[in-house]
Design a protein around this motif. Structure first.
Motif, PDB file in Angstrom:
ATOM      1  N   ASP A 162      -3.867 -71.934 -19.026  1.00  0.00           N
ATOM      2  CA  ASP A 162      -4.335 -71.581 -20.363  1.00  0.00           C
ATOM      3  C   ASP A 162      -5.673 -72.259 -20.646  1.00  0.00           C
ATOM      4  N   SER A 163      -6.534 -71.582 -21.395  1.00  0.00           N
ATOM      5  CA  SER A 163      -7.881 -72.108 -21.648  1.00  0.00           C
ATOM      6  C   SER A 163      -7.856 -73.459 -22.348  1.00  0.00           C
ATOM      7  N   SER A 164      -6.805 -73.729 -23.128  1.00  0.00           N
ATOM      8  CA  SER A 164      -6.720 -75.013 -23.833  1.00  0.00           C
ATOM      9  C   SER A 164      -6.466 -76.172 -22.875  1.00  0.00           C
ATOM     10  N   GLN A 165      -6.010 -75.855 -21.663  1.00  0.00           N
ATOM     11  CA  GLN A 165      -5.717 -76.887 -20.673  1.00  0.00           C
ATOM     12  C   GLN A 165      -6.853 -77.074 -19.666  1.00  0.00           C
ATOM     13  N   LEU A 166      -7.905 -76.256 -19.803  1.00  0.00           N
ATOM     14  CA  LEU A 166      -9.039 -76.330 -18.881  1.00  0.00           C
ATOM     15  C   LEU A 166     -10.252 -76.942 -19.567  1.00  0.00           C
ATOM     16  N   PRO A 167     -10.956 -77.860 -18.893  1.00  0.00           N
ATOM     17  CA  PRO A 167     -12.225 -78.365 -19.443  1.00  0.00           C
ATOM     18  C   PRO A 167     -13.234 -77.232 -19.553  1.00  0.00           C
ATOM     19  N   ASP A 168     -14.176 -77.387 -20.462  1.00  0.00           N
ATOM     20  CA  ASP A 168     -15.161 -76.326 -20.669  1.00  0.00           C
ATOM     21  C   ASP A 168     -16.000 -76.061 -19.428  1.00  0.00           C
ATOM     22  N   PHE A 169     -16.224 -77.073 -18.575  1.00  0.00           N
ATOM     23  CA  PHE A 169     -17.047 -76.841 -17.393  1.00  0.00           C
ATOM     24  C   PHE A 169     -16.325 -76.001 -16.331  1.00  0.00           C
TER      25      PHE A 169
END
Length: 394
Positions: free
Chosen positions: A269-276
């Motif tokens: 999920d995008s909330s678990q991934l750093p922005d980079f």
């Protein structure tokens, strides 16, 4: 890379499971509200391996764990003899390396400097609840790294982090996901990676880490993504790196080009991934996402659930049960003679058996109380999460 409530329950329940296995292809073992699906054939061969190790006195209570035994069987293609050899080599290495006490005994004072020259860390979980480990290979500086630490000390840090993952992170993730979590997801960011990031020291370090991971912590990796892999990496670096890895590990690795980065969102999920890495997380702590150690293992209530039980007491109880089992086995092997010649011996044996049964009952009572406490904590956690969910809905 890469214990706890669910981990301990496994150990306490395995002996009962072994005496009452039934013939369904897969059955669910619910312990501490954690779903644990096991294959019947796997269980049979794990039981066979366990008995073989017990016969050879090669199964310390702290490692008498179903999933750990299964991991070694898988890496040896379920060959019992090869697995026993690999297991005994692992025990020998752990004793020499000090792996059992490394969480408490080793202090990696140079961590802040190391992460400057080799950015890495755990951050969040994937959609199946597995902890995510991330390394930014393109920002690694092997020369500067070796200025602030040594290969031996870094290897100890690596093993310490592996032990924390097995004893803390995986049990916490299991409680949060309410299903058994036994593996991790790894992301290697190859953005900017080139030959400048490699050196003889880096090769030695990689070789040492690969040997430890493959030999002593097998089958702990679920999947690895190598992202932002340019042409140079795919054509030169990746073929060379495969020489350090076994075929089973290579099969779990997926190399993604820069334009394929959104593919991570299918698993995480995008909330678990750093922005980079294409996510939306921007941890505000010093050091950013990779120093945040974000994950369910930092939830105080989950942490309490997997460590409220004194692990040493449980291990002592298991050790006592093992000794009682051995004594009962030895007594049962005493040959039966005529009553006249053996009356006193039989009487003494019966009295000893009664004494052993009393000791066993006392030990089981302690374990039952421990289990009851675990279930109480789990119910409190479930109630807490239900209240939080209702508040969020309001």
């Amino acid at each position: 890379m890469s214990g706890g409530c669910g981990h301990t329950i496994d150990k306490l329940s395995d002996s009962e499971d072994e005496r009452s296995r039934i013939g369904s292809p897969a059955k669910k073992v619910i312990s501490c509200s954690i779903e644990d699906v096991r294959d019947e054939n796997d269980e049979k061969i794990v039981l066979k391996l366990r008995q073989e190790l017990l016969n050879k006195h090669s199964l310390p209570p702290r490692h008498d764990d179903y999933h750990m035994l299964l991991r070694f069987l898988k890496t040896m293609d379920f060959n019992i003899d090869k697995t026993v050899t690999a297991w005994e080599e692992m025990l020998k290495w752990r004793n020499e390396f000090g792996a059992d006490q490394i969480i408490q005994d080793f202090n990696f004072n140079e961590l802040d400097q190391v992460t400057m020259y080799y950015p890495q860390g755990y951050h969040g979980v994937d959609k199946n609840g597995r902890p995510i480990y991330i390394e930014r290979l393109g920002k690694a500086h092997p020369g500067k790294l070796m200025d602030v630490t040594t290969i031996d000390r870094y290897l100890k840090y690596h093993v310490q982090e592996f032990e924390k993952a097995l004893q803390q992170k995986l049990p916490a993730c299991s409680i949060a996901a309410k299903r058994r979590v036994t593996t991790t997801t790894t992301i290697l960011d190859a953005d900017g990676l080139g030959m400048k990031n490699f050196s003889p020291a880096a090769a030695n370090l990689l070789s040492s880490i690969a040997k430890v991971d493959c030999s002593y912590y097998p089958e702990t990796l679920h999947r690895m993504f190598i992202v932002n892999a340019g042409f140079g990496f795919r054509s030169l670096i990746w073929p060379a790196a495969q020489k350090f890895l076994d075929p089973v590990t290579i099969a779990k690795i997926q190399v993604l080009e820069p334009k394929s980065l959104p593919k991570l969102l299918e698993t995480i999920d995008s909330s678990q991934l750093p922005d980079f890495l294409g996510g939306v997380c921007t941890c505000a702590n010093e050091g950013g996402c990779l120093r945040s150690n974000k994950g369910p293992w930092n939830d105080p209530e989950i942490a309490e659930a997997y460590s409220s039980i004194n692990r040493e007491i449980v291990l002592q109880c298991l050790d006592r049960l093992k000794k009682l089992e051995k004594e009962c086995t030895e007594i049962s092997r005493i040959p039966v003679k005529t009553p006249d010649e053996n009356e006193k011996l039989l009487t003494g044996t019966l009295e000893r058996i009664k004494s052993l049964e009393l000791d066993l009952d006392k030990t089981q009572s302690v374990l039952h109380l421990t289990l009851a406490k675990q279930l109480q904590i789990t119910e409190q956690l479930d109630s807490h999460y239900e209240e939080q969910r209702k508040r969020c809905c309001i």
